[in-house]
Each structure stands twice: as structure tokens, then as C-alpha cells.
Design an enzyme around this catalytic site. Structure first.
Site, PDB file in Angstrom:
ATOM      1  N   ASP A 273      15.568  -3.928 -22.678  1.00  0.00           N
ATOM      2  CA  ASP A 273      16.363  -3.286 -23.586  1.00  0.00           C
ATOM      3  C   ASP A 273      17.802  -3.684 -23.335  1.00  0.00           C
ATOM      4  O   ASP A 273      18.463  -3.271 -22.674  1.00  0.00           O
ATOM      5  CB  ASP A 273      16.286  -1.725 -23.337  1.00  0.00           C
ATOM      6  CG  ASP A 273      14.774  -1.164 -23.712  1.00  0.00           C
ATOM      7  OD1 ASP A 273      13.684  -1.913 -23.552  1.00  0.00           O
ATOM      8  OD2 ASP A 273      14.779   0.033 -23.830  1.00  0.00           O
TER       9      ASP A 273
ATOM     10  N   LYS B 286      12.856   2.538 -31.414  1.00  0.00           N
ATOM     11  CA  LYS B 286      12.715   3.442 -30.420  1.00  0.00           C
ATOM     12  C   LYS B 286      13.872   4.380 -30.549  1.00  0.00           C
ATOM     13  O   LYS B 286      15.028   4.095 -30.677  1.00  0.00           O
ATOM     14  CB  LYS B 286      12.885   2.455 -29.322  1.00  0.00           C
ATOM     15  CG  LYS B 286      12.855   3.408 -27.750  1.00  0.00           C
ATOM     16  CD  LYS B 286      13.079   2.517 -26.510  1.00  0.00           C
ATOM     17  CE  LYS B 286      13.200   3.317 -25.455  1.00  0.00           C
ATOM     18  NZ  LYS B 286      13.222   2.259 -24.296  1.00  0.00           N
TER      19      LYS B 286
ATOM     20  N   LYS C  84      16.773   0.046 -31.218  1.00  0.00           N
ATOM     21  CA  LYS C  84      16.898   1.061 -30.641  1.00  0.00           C
ATOM     22  C   LYS C  84      17.981   1.914 -30.741  1.00  0.00           C
ATOM     23  O   LYS C  84      19.288   0.936 -31.019  1.00  0.00           O
ATOM     24  CB  LYS C  84      16.387   0.923 -29.078  1.00  0.00           C
ATOM     25  CG  LYS C  84      16.700   2.169 -28.061  1.00  0.00           C
ATOM     26  CD  LYS C  84      16.374   1.458 -26.577  1.00  0.00           C
ATOM     27  CE  LYS C  84      16.927   2.482 -25.650  1.00  0.00           C
ATOM     28  NZ  LYS C  84      16.526   1.993 -24.264  1.00  0.00           N
TER      29      LYS C  84
END
Length: 231
Positions: A87, A178, A149
Site C-alpha cells: 500500500d 479500498k 485507496k
């Protein structure tokens, strides 16, 4: 529900004992994965071996301002330590400057270093306008990211349903979205899924999954509410 959750273990002040307790909690609840600090990856992989819980980590966290070369090096180390997802935080300042070529190149370098490993790009939506969220999502998608995200959880703002809908509309069905930051209870998680999220980052996994079990057993909500100590 478990398959949606990346259990976040990212607070800088956590001790090894704190991390171990969170890893054991994640294993007990059989969440999809944990997302740990880079220095905890190898330990987490070892501790979770055989549990079915994957180990992801963060890159350029939490500000996104490290150089692209540093992000690539951090990614390669994380992969060597056993991380199965990355991430990364986009270069937020470049995004706010409208330098989308720089943003895209930064993401692409990490994606290329990661090979077949899933890369999620943290936009830090609390700092961006809607137009910037759209442009950042498109830049991440062009660069080959598997997910966009919302947040790190450390910027004073987290996921909102409005931003999730905007990101989903922008990237379409083939790129993941996300929601992370501020997902502290089951109702918020369900709101994010309804808006288009297909993965949730939260440190309130146990509270959320206990609430799922309670509602399945009783048909009604418990008095637990959100876990305000989580992120």
C-alpha cells in the site's frame, strides 16, 4: 465479511508485544490480511505462518514524500521480507500541484518493482479536491495499480462514502477501491461497501466482526458502537 478486511497494525508507538497481540487477534478472526509497518513484515510473516492471513505493508508512509528511488527500495525489501501486497502513498504534494506525470511515474516505478504483487495507491483524499481525487485515481490506474485507496488514517480525515463512490465511478469495475481511515464499526463498513469499496482497512476488525456475529445471532445491533480508539 472477513475477506474484505486488511487489519491495520501501523501506529508508530506499538511495541512488539502490542504487534503480537494484534497479529494473534487477526489470526483468531481469520481476516484477509494484516497491514503492518515495514520493519514488522518478516516477523509478521513468521508469526502468521499457516493461519491463512496474508501480510501486507506500507510504502512511503504516511506522507508519500520520499523519493521514488526510496519507495522502490522499500518495496523490494518488503517483498524480500515476505509481503504479499503493498500500500503505497502517492506523492501528495505533486498531486496537489497538478503534476500528474510525476505522480504516475512514481506509482509506475513501484508497480514495476512489485511485479505480480498487488499495489494499492493511497490518495490521502482528505487533502484533495474531488477533481484531484479523480485525476489521482486515473493516474494510479494508468500506472498499473490494482487498487486505489482513500487514506493513511494519519491525516486527520478518513474514508467517506462520497469519496468511495467518486473513486469507483472513476476507475470502473476492474480496479479495486479500498476504504481506510475512520472505519471503526460495522455500519460504517457496510456504508463503504455499498458505496463501492471492495476492501476495508481498519484496526477495529475485532469489534466489527464481533458485531457481525452478534447481529447474525440476534437479528439486532449490539450496544458496542464504533471503536473510537481505532483508525
Amino acid at each position: 465479511m472477513r475477506a474484505l478486511i486488511d487489519h491495520a497494525i501501523l501506529k508508530p508507538e506499538l511495541t512488539r508485544a502490542d504487534v503480537d497481540a494484534q497479529l494473534d487477534e487477526a489470526a483468531a478472526h481469520r481476516v484477509f490480511s494484516v497491514c503492518v509497518r515495514p520493519s514488522d513484515v518478516a516477523h509478521a510473516v513468521e508469526r502468521l505462518q499457516g493461519t491463512g492471513v496474508g501480510v501486507g505493508t506500507v510504502i512511503g508512509f504516511p506522507h508519500g514524500t520520499t523519493t521514488t528511488a526510496a519507495k522502490v527500495a522499500e518495496s523490494l525489501q518488503a517483498l524480500a521480507d515476505g509481503a504479499f501486497e503493498l500500500d503505497m502513498v502517492q506523492n501528495i504534494g505533486a498531486a496537489r500541484s497538478g503534476d500528474w506525470e510525476r505522480v504516475e511515474q512514481d506509482v509506475r516505478a513501484v508497480v514495476d518493482a512489485a511485479g505480480d504483487t498487488v499495489v494499492k495507491v493511497i490518495l490521502e483524499t482528505a487533502f484533495l479536491t474531488d477533481d484531484e481525487i479523480v485525476a489521482a485515481s486515473r493516474a494510479a490506474q494508468r500506472a498499473g495499480a490494482a487498487f486505489v485507496k482513500t487514506s493513511t488514517g494519519f491525516a486527520g480525515g478518513g474514508a467517506t462514502a462520497e469519496h468511495i463512490r467518486l473513486m469507483r465511478e472513476t476507475v470502473g469495475p476492474d480496479t479495486g477501491v479500498k476504504a481506510s481511515g475512520g472505519v471503526r464499526g460495522l455500519d460504517t463498513l457496510l456504508e463503504m461497501v455499498e458505496a463501492g469499496a471492495d476492501r476495508i482497512g481498519t484496526s477495529a476488525s475485532a469489534r466489527i466482526l464481533d458485531e457481525v456475529a452478534h447481529r447474525a445471532a440476534t437479528g439486532s445491533a449490539s450496544a458496542l458502537g464504533d471503536d473510537t480508539s481505532s483508525y
